[in-house]
Enzyme design. Structure first.
Site, PDB file in Angstrom:
ATOM      1  N   ASN A 190     -15.543   3.072   1.210  1.00 36.34           N
ATOM      2  CA  ASN A 190     -14.087   2.992   1.343  1.00 36.34           C
ATOM      3  C   ASN A 190     -13.532   4.039   2.305  1.00 36.34           C
ATOM      4  OD1 ASN A 190     -14.288   5.333  -0.375  1.00 36.34           O
ATOM      5  ND2 ASN A 190     -12.159   4.971  -0.984  1.00 36.34           N
ATOM      6  N   SER A 211       0.817  -1.212   0.000  1.00 35.17           N
ATOM      7  CA  SER A 211       0.000   0.000   0.000  1.00 35.17           C
ATOM      8  C   SER A 211       0.857   1.271   0.000  1.00 35.17           C
ATOM      9  CB  SER A 211      -0.920   0.011   1.221  1.00 35.17           C
ATOM     10  OG  SER A 211      -1.642   1.225   1.290  1.00 35.17           O
ATOM     11  N   LYS A 270     -15.094  -3.549   1.717  1.00 32.90           N
ATOM     12  CA  LYS A 270     -15.849  -2.340   1.404  1.00 32.90           C
ATOM     13  C   LYS A 270     -17.356  -2.531   1.546  1.00 32.90           C
ATOM     14  CE  LYS A 270     -12.441  -0.369  -1.795  1.00 32.90           C
ATOM     15  NZ  LYS A 270     -12.229   0.186  -3.149  1.00 32.90           N
TER      16      LYS A 270
END
EC number: 1.1.1.25
Length: 267
Positions: free
Chosen positions: A88, A16, A67
């Site tokens: 999100n 990420s 999500k």
């Protein structure tokens, strides 16, 4: 000065870029804050939301595959999140938990930044997951002439990839599937022959920067856009929500260029 706590929850977060992006935004806003990563199992999502609330977090982002799961643990969700069916971005405020979908806004920022207009255009969306729903919602709101949904299996409202190969020319194709994402970079959801039907190819994947899908598209003469700008854009929108502020477009571009420069060689 109070320290604002933020984070990202998901299943696998090793690659990420969210902490680096959010730290740049936090620096720009001049607030004292920290953004961290939290890898969770599905059965931990409920307790995690409760814990973040109790710990005084300002907000969290949510990525795949949670999500949809997170929605049942929220007190309210925004119109776009309800339409898309996925959240999100979570905001902890006034002892309540609010949900938003900033992927929608990040996708729009990306298309605007790269000069891609969909009004009156025929567009194809590859994939039927939560990310696809954000893209479809945006296309509808921006006046796309026709939206062709493509799935591996025959579903209501969708065509298959085999049927896509038989279609005529279109304008924009967007890959919302994980096909071609690191480490399985040797795959593409469609071949160069199918891509030659389009003028613009957009891939929501940013790792690698140029997927096989985008390489095929570039070699076929298409304009290509990867998902890095969308990642920055959705983070900007999240911070706007969390801090009740508006961030100028030039700041989005500056942070995008910084991330592009610092990390493109690592992706």
């Amino acid at each position: 000065m109070e320290k604002h706590l933020y984070g990202l929850i998901g299943e696998k977060l090793g690659h990420s870029l969210s902490p680096q992006i959010h730290e740049r935004i936090i620096d720009h806003l001049g607030v004292k804050g920290h953004y961290d990563l939290y890898e969770l199992e599905r059965n931990q999502v409920c307790d995690a939301v409760k814990a973040f609330k109790l710990l005084g977090f300002k907000g969290i982002n949510v990525t795949i595959p949670y999500k949809i799961d997170v929605i049942e643990h929220l007190d309210w969700i925004s119109k776009e999140a309800e339409t898309i069916g996925a959240v999100n971005t979570v905001h902890f405020k006034d002892n309540k938990v609010f949900g938003y979908n900033t992927d929608y806004y990040g996708f729009g920022m990306m298309l605007d930044a790269f000069g891609v207009s969909v009004e009156g255009k025929t567009v194809a969306v590859l994939g039927t997951g939560g990310s696809a729903n954000s893209v479809i919602c945006y296309f509808r709101d921006k006046g796309a002439k026709e939206i062709v949904l493509v799935s591996r299996e025959k579903k209501d409202g969708c065509i298959t990839y085999e049927e896509l190969a038989l279609c005529g020319s279109m304008d924009v194709v967007v890959n919302t599937t994980p096909v071609g994402m690191f480490p399985k970079v040797e795959n593409s959801p469609v071949d160069k022959e199918i891509l030659s039907k389009f003028k613009v190819a957009v891939d929501l994947i940013f790792n690698p920067m140029e997927t096989l899908f985008l390489r095929h598209a570039r070699e076929a003469g298409l304009k290509t856009v990867n998902g890095l700008y969308m990642l920055v854009g959705q983070a900007i929108k999240a911070q706007e929500i969390w801090n009740n502020t508006v961030i100028e477009d030039k700041v989005v571009e500056q942070i995008y260029q910084y991330i592009l420069k610092e990390f493109s060689q690592k992706l």
